[in-house]
Each structure stands twice: as structure tokens, then as C-alpha cells.
Design a protein around this motif. Structure first.
Motif, PDB file in Angstrom:
ATOM      1  N   VAL A  57      57.614  60.625  43.967  1.00 42.69           N
ATOM      2  CA  VAL A  57      57.988  60.426  42.564  1.00 42.69           C
ATOM      3  C   VAL A  57      59.385  60.998  42.306  1.00 42.69           C
ATOM      4  O   VAL A  57      60.226  60.377  41.637  1.00 42.69           O
ATOM      5  CB  VAL A  57      56.936  61.069  41.624  1.00 42.69           C
ATOM      6  N   ASN A  61      62.517  58.812  41.138  1.00 37.95           N
ATOM      7  CA  ASN A  61      63.089  59.159  39.834  1.00 37.95           C
ATOM      8  C   ASN A  61      64.583  59.431  39.957  1.00 37.95           C
ATOM      9  O   ASN A  61      65.389  58.907  39.194  1.00 37.95           O
ATOM     10  CB  ASN A  61      62.360  60.408  39.303  1.00 37.95           C
ATOM     11  N   LEU A  92      56.748  56.746  35.726  1.00 39.54           N
ATOM     12  CA  LEU A  92      56.717  57.808  36.733  1.00 39.54           C
ATOM     13  C   LEU A  92      56.010  59.050  36.198  1.00 39.54           C
ATOM     14  O   LEU A  92      55.294  59.732  36.935  1.00 39.54           O
ATOM     15  CB  LEU A  92      58.140  58.141  37.209  1.00 39.54           C
ATOM     16  N   ALA A  93      56.194  59.319  34.907  1.00 42.14           N
ATOM     17  CA  ALA A  93      55.478  60.449  34.301  1.00 42.14           C
ATOM     18  C   ALA A  93      53.964  60.196  34.350  1.00 42.14           C
ATOM     19  O   ALA A  93      53.173  61.087  34.676  1.00 42.14           O
ATOM     20  CB  ALA A  93      55.954  60.657  32.862  1.00 42.14           C
ATOM     21  N   SER A  96      52.743  60.568  37.921  1.00 40.65           N
ATOM     22  CA  SER A  96      52.714  61.997  38.262  1.00 40.65           C
ATOM     23  C   SER A  96      51.423  62.678  37.841  1.00 40.65           C
ATOM     24  O   SER A  96      50.877  63.505  38.561  1.00 40.65           O
ATOM     25  CB  SER A  96      53.819  62.708  37.491  1.00 40.65           C
TER      26      SER A  96
END
Ligand SMILES: *[C@@H]1O[C@H](CO)[C@@H](O)[C@H](O)[C@H]1NC(C)=O
Ligand SMILES: *[C@@H]1O[C@H](CO)[C@@H](O)[C@H](O)[C@H]1NC(C)=O
Ligand SMILES: *[C@@H]1O[C@H](CO)[C@@H](O)[C@H](O)[C@H]1NC(C)=O
Ligand SMILES: *[C@@H]1O[C@H](CO)[C@@H](O)[C@H](O)[C@H]1NC(C)=O
Ligand SMILES: *[C@@H]1O[C@H](CO)[C@@H](O)[C@H](O)[C@H]1NC(C)=O
Length: 600
Positions: A57, A61, A92-93, A96
């Protein structure tokens, strides 16, 4: 759902009797052909390692800070909004904080999230999974139009002949997977009256929309909104290998059968065993002999092939080869009396930028749209880390061989004047607000291909008048193929044809445009002296590739906005009939009669 249950039971086994469990990967070890279910059982047997997940990630990112289109892709301008509306940083958050039953499920989520961009340059490839196998579809589908204009889905008439020629040792496997009353050979020429698009789309792992069916089995999401249909037999990028695939087709004689899933597996073939065969399948007969080396370059390698088309020192010899082939091929064609040119770019996923510009320049000749700039002006993203890279190159003379993307010596300004070695070309940035987000881009960059990027001198006169040229494709044309087609259409007035589309939809002659793509490993090299900076992507802990668009081309009709989201509508939507499908000569004759002078 089924997968989850299977996985759960494996986990229970581990707890109870670790010695007794069979290794789910033993089934596929050393096999040339495996079923998607077996492959998936192996792939999903690895748990997520939290530190590797965090690393992936983080790498993606931080690499995306160099991707020009992150903020545009939150909601692309109309008419592309429907197809491109992905907020990657939010994704991506989410990824995660989400947990996954296996590392492969994590991989699928990351991969599909990026595919939803419909940007063939910006993709995630985890080489632990993706390149190991490819999905092979023995029944490429085409949309055929009958004499009263009705369109229906067929398995390509030659499918059986091609499959049996190329995969003779596997024909029995597919035949045995079908109900006994249906010989594989008859499947090939059948008409399927009912066709479940939503099911079909799963083929590509949700990377396409029903407006973009010609992406199915194509390079990663390279088309935007053409609605043609046509699938390819194989290809590394067709879908995530190991997906359990199924299509339901209804035959005109009320016979229903299901391909994939329970009845007929899409075989997955190991690259090692079949690489040569697959390569030969990719050499589509639709590519004309002229410039074949250039035009035939497409498919899964395109992400790598388009990397830094500019770094001339590394590529000059390869480029010279393509240039020579294209020029000599066209000159030979003319010496045989040709006065009209059809350039067929079906399945062309791109290649070198300067090769595309060279082809434009030699066909059209020298004029203000080809000299010095035969392509598009571009911009890069201008983030804080990019600025530091430029400053380090200048201050420490880091790059005497001019191999780095950020070296000022590699670029020209918008007046096509080369930057001096100490030109801090990312300052001042051009500040923009895109979809409500502050963003910053470089000044406008001019052309960089002429003269050195051409490597051989183009002739003083054009080879064909623009009105005698037509560009044809199946809608799968991207990257430098798009650059070539767009400049030929919008600057020279060349006509375009898209094959195999739905009759009720205006077709687009190309997909992803970009400008110049690159990948994480190149960004990693560029940031080598800045690894301590918290914005720099860390080393990647898996063998993977994150692609990005590093330079974005400006538009021709609206030069203030990216060309990426401007219309690319084809002149002619050539509907495929049984006479035309897979018959390039008949297609070219038809096009000659409709769009050229009528004389082949
Ligand atoms: C991605 O990077 C941004 C900074 O550019 C940071 O704010 C964000 O938290 C990062 N996201 C993840 C999931 O690490
Ligand atoms: C290019 O030349 C044409 C005439 O040949 C002219 O109309 C056009 O304005 C010129 N464009 C530029 C950018 O100089
Ligand atoms: C490009 O550089 C030249 C030389 O420095 C300068 O005269 C020209 O104005 C620059 N063009 C642009 C568009 O910045
Ligand atoms: C990065 O930081 C480490 C420890 O803080 C230091 O030893 C190293 O020299 C730094 N590297 C660079 C390239 O600045
Ligand atoms: C070209 O093909 C179309 C079918 O797509 C057909 O209707 C048309 O008559 C053909 N035209 C010529 C000139 O062959």
C-alpha cells in the motif's frame, strides 16, 4: 462464497492436524494446464502478511504521487465520467484497514481497484500471481450482424480451427468438459441468441463496463467507451489468473449450457509451457506487413515497453530498427504502385512515443503539425519530491549519462527549446484545482523526438496524402497507438474505422492516451538519493510492478486540457458480417470502397 468456505476448512485442518493437510499447491506443481479452481485453491492458501500488505500500500500510494491523473480520475470529464470515477487515495485507505481471507484476495482487491481507473498505464501487477499463469479462452466471441441488421453473439467461426491448430494436445480436455451431445467443433459456428453480458464481464475481473465490452480479454482496460465485442484467445492480462470463470450462452436451438464454473473450465496455461504458442496467436493477421514489428507490439508487455520511450541512449538501436522497417515498408508499398494506405492497428497497445511520431511524420511529410512536433505537448506532475529530484540532479551532477527522467537535459520547453543542464524546470509549478483537490503540474513540455529520437532522416515529402489514408482497429488501440491515431485524425483529417461494434453505439477509435508511462522501479531509481525522505516510496518487498502515467498529453482541439478525456469518435462503425469477420482482405476492400476512392 464457496471459496471462503473452502479456505475456512483448510484453516481448521491446520489447527487440528498440520501434518495431514495436503499442500493445495501440489496439485498444480509442474503442470502445463490447470483448472482455475485448483489454481485458486493454491493462491488463496497464503495468509496476508501485515508488513507486506503495509509495504504494498505504501509503495503504491507514494508512487501514485508521480501519476499525472490521480485527481482527474476521481471524476473524469464528460462523457468519460461514467467510466472513470475512482478516488485512489480513499481506496488505499480502505484497503489498509480492511482484512482479507488470503493474500490473493488482497491482491485481487488492489488489482481491480486500479483497473477501475480504465487507465492501461496505471495498473498493479503482483508477479507472485499474475505472470505465472494465463487464462486461455478457447471460444473468442464476436458480434455478428445478419442481413436484416440484427446483431447477435457468436463464437468466432474460426475458433475451432485456430484452437485445434495451436492447442492440439488440449482439445480433448475441452471436448470432455462439454456435454457429450455437443461436439466442440459445432460450438464454434453456433449463434447464441441470449447472452448474459454481466456474467461475461466477470471474465476480466470487473475491469470493464458494458459500454466497453471490447476491453474483455484485452490489455488492461485500454479502451474507454467503444462498445465493440471481440475477445482474444489468450493473453497474460486477460483476467486475474485463477479466477473461477463462467459464461452462460443460450443457443438458438433452446440448448442452454454453461461454460466455465461447473461444466467447462477456462483452462489456465502455464506461461513456461506455452509462451511460444501464445506469441504466435498474438501476431494477428490484421496487422499489415508494413511496420509489422512496430504495429504488432502490444499486449501484456506494453506497460514495460512504453517505459521511458524517451531514454534514447538505451533504446536508440531498437528504435532505429523499427524506423527503418516502417519507412522501407511504406516505400516498397509505393514502389508497387500503392496510392492509398490502410493502417490496421487492431490490438496495438502502444510502444515507443518517437516511433508513433515518426510514422505520422513520414506518412504526412514535413508541415507545421509534424515538424518539429509530430505528437502532443505534455506535462508532468510537480510534487515536492519530484522537485527535490530535479534539484539533486542539478546540484550534484548526478546523471551524466542522461538516463534519469527528471534530468533537464532530456526535455524541451513549450517553444521546443532544450532546457540547460541547470534549468530547474519544475519551478514555478502550474497550480490547478482538479475535482476539488489542489494539484500542481510542470510547465508545458514540447517535443523531444526530432531530430535525435528519429535516428534516421525522414524523407522530404509525405508518402501518402492524408485523404488517401484510413486507420482501422477493433477499438483496442492505446498509448502511442492512440497518439499516432489522434494526431492523424485531428491534425490531418484522416478517417477511422472501428470493427465489430454494436450498431447503436458510436465507437471510439482509441482508448488510453497518456503521453508517457513509467513504473515504480524507475521512480525508485529517480529517488535513490532521497530514500530518507518520507515521501519516497520504500523498497518493494514483493516482486511487483506499479505502472503510472508520468507525462500527460495536452489536447489538440482543446489545448488547455488533457487529450485523455477529449472525444475520439470513429468515422465508420463497420459491422462484422459472416463474410467480414476474421477476413482482413474483405474488410480492407470494404473500407476502400466506402472511405477511399473505391479502387483497392
Ligand atoms: C497516502 O499518502 C498520503 C500522503 O500523500 C497520506 O496522507 C495517506 O495517509 C497515505 N495513505 C495510506 C493508505 O497510506
Ligand atoms: C499551420 O499551417 C496552416 C496552413 O498550412 C495554418 O492555417 C495554421 O495556422 C498553422 N498552424 C500553426 C500552429 O502555425
Ligand atoms: C523556451 O526557452 C527559450 C530560451 O530560454 C525562451 O526564449 C522561450 O521563451 C522559452 N519558451 C517558453 C514557452 O517558455
Ligand atoms: C539516511 O538516514 C540514515 C540514518 O538516519 C543515514 O545513515 C543515511 O546516511 C541517510 N541516507 C541518505 C542518503 O541521506
Ligand atoms: C461493407 O460491409 C457492410 C457490413 O458491415 C455491408 O453492409 C456493406 O454493403 C459493405 N460495403 C461494401 C462496399 O462492400
Amino acid at each position: 462464497m464457496i471459496t471462503t468456505i473452502v479456505l475456512f476448512s483448510v484453516v481448521v485442518f491446520v489447527a487440528l492436524a498440520s501434518i495431514a493437510i495436503p499442500d493445495p499447491c501440489a496439485t498444480i506443481g509442474g503442470q502445463k494446464w490447470v483448472s482455475p479452481q485448483d489454481l485458486r485453491a493454491c493462491y488463496t492458501s497464503f495468509a496476508v502478511d501485515p508488513s507486506i500488505k503495509e509495504n504494498i500500500v505504501d509503495v503504491i500510494n507514494k508512487t501514485l504521487a508521480f501519476h499525472t491523473s490521480v485527481n482527474y480520475e476521481i471524476a473524469a470529464p464528460e462523457p468519460f465520467t461514467e467510466f472513470v470515477h475512482e478516488d485512489l487515495l480513499k481506496d488505499l485507505a480502505r484497503i489498509s484497514s480492511q482484512s482479507y481471507p488470503s493474500d490473493y484476495d488482497l491482491h485481487l482487491d488492489v488489482s481491480r481497484t486500479l483497473k477501475r481507473l480504465n487507465d492501461g498505464h496505471c495498473v498493479w501487477i503482483n508477479s507472485c500471481y499474475v505472470p505465472l499463469f494465463l487464462n486461455f479462452l478457447p471460444i473468442p466471441l464476436v458480434l455478428l450482424t445478419d442481413s436484416d441488421g440484427t446483431q447477435s453473439v457468436h463464437i468466432a467461426p474460426e475458433a475451432f480451427a485456430v484452437t485445434s491448430a495451436e492447442f492440439l494436445d488440449e482439445i480433448d480436455v475441452w471436448q470432455e468438459a462439454l456435454p457429450p451431445a455437443i461436439p466442440l467443433q459445432t460450438v464454434s459456428s453456433s449463434v447464441y441468441t441470449s447472452f448474459d453480458y454481466s456474467n461475461f464481464l466477470q471474465l476480466d475481473g470487473a475491469q470493464v463496463t458494458h459500454h466497453c465490452v471490447n476491453c474483455v480479454s484485452s490489455e488492461r482496460s485500454k479502451c474507454k467507451y467503444a462498445r465493440t465485442l471481440g475477445t482474444r484467445l489468450g493473453g497474460r492480462a486477460t483476467s486475474e489468473s485463477g479466477m473461477v470463470l463462467s459464461i452462460t450462452l443460450t443457443r438458438s436451438l433452446v440448448k442452454v449450457f454453461k461454460i466455465g464454473g461447473c461444466c467447462w473450465n477456462f483452462m489456465t496455461v502455464s506461461l513456461r509451457g506455452a509462451a511460444e504458442t501464445v506469441v504466435s496467436l498474438r501476431s494477428t493477421p490484421l496487422v499489415p506487413r508494413i511496420g509489422r514489428q512496430f504495429l504488432a507490439r502490444y499486449d501484456a508487455e506494453s506497460v514495460k515497453l512504453t517505459v521511458a520511450g524517451l531514454i534514447l541512449a538505451r533504446h536508440r538501436r531498437i528504435l532505429a530498427f523499427y524506423r527503418h522497417g516502417m519507412l522501407q515498408g511504406l516505400i516498397n508499398l509505393k514502389s508497387l504502385g500503392a496510392t492509398q494506405l490502410i493502417v490496421d492497428v487492431s490490438n496495438n497497445g502502444g510502444g515507443f512515443i518517437c516511433a508513433a511520431e515518426f510514422l505520422h511524420r513520414i506518412i504526412i511529410g514535413p508541415k507545421n503539425t509534424t515538424v518539429p512536433q509530430a505528437g502532443l505537448d505534455t506535462e508532468t506532475r510537480d510534487g515536492p519530491l519530484a522537485r527535490l529530484i530535479v534539484q539533486q540532479i542539478i546540484q550534484n551532477d548526478l546523471d551524466p549519462s542522461q538516463a534519469l527522467l527528471y534530468n533537464p537535459l532530456n526535455w524541451n520547453n513549450a517553444s521546443n527549446v532544450a532546457f540547460a543542464a541547470d534549468n530547474d524546470w519544475l519551478l514555478p509549478p502550474v497550480d490547478l484545482t482538479i475535482n476539488g483537490h489542489a494539484d500542481a503540474f510542470s510547465q508545458r513540455l514540447g517535443q523531444e523526438c526530432q531530430p535525435n529520437g528519429f535516428t534516421i532522416m525522414p524523407p522530404d515529402e509525405g508518402l501518402f496524402p492524408a485523404s488517401n489514408v484510413v486507420i482501422v482497429s477493433n477499438g483496442r488501440c492505446a498509448s502511442s497507438c492512440s497518439l499516432f491515431s489522434i494526431t492523424m485524425v485531428k491534425e490531418e483529417g484522416v478517417k477511422t474505422v472501428v470493427l465489430g461494434g454494436r450498431s447503436d453505439v458510436q465507437q471510439a477509435y482509441c482508448g488510453t492516451v497518456g503521453g508517457q508511462s513509467t513504473v515504480f522501479s524507475e521512480i525508485d531509481t529517480e529517488t535513490a538519493k532521497l530514500k530518507n525522505n518520507s515521501l519516497a516510496p520504500p523498497d518493494m518487498m514483493v516482486n511487483g510492478v506499479q505502472g503510472i502515467t508520468w507525462r500527460l498529453g495536452f489536447g489538440i482541439q482543446d489545448p488547455t486540457q488533457p487529450e485523455e478525456w477529449q472525444p475520439h469518435l470513429a468515422t465508420l462503425n463497420l459491422l462484422l458480417t459472416p463474410d467480414l469477420v476474421n477476413n482482413p482482405v474483405a474488410i480492407w476492400t470494404n473500407i476502400t470502397e466506402q472511405l477511399l476512392t473505391g479502387r483497392s
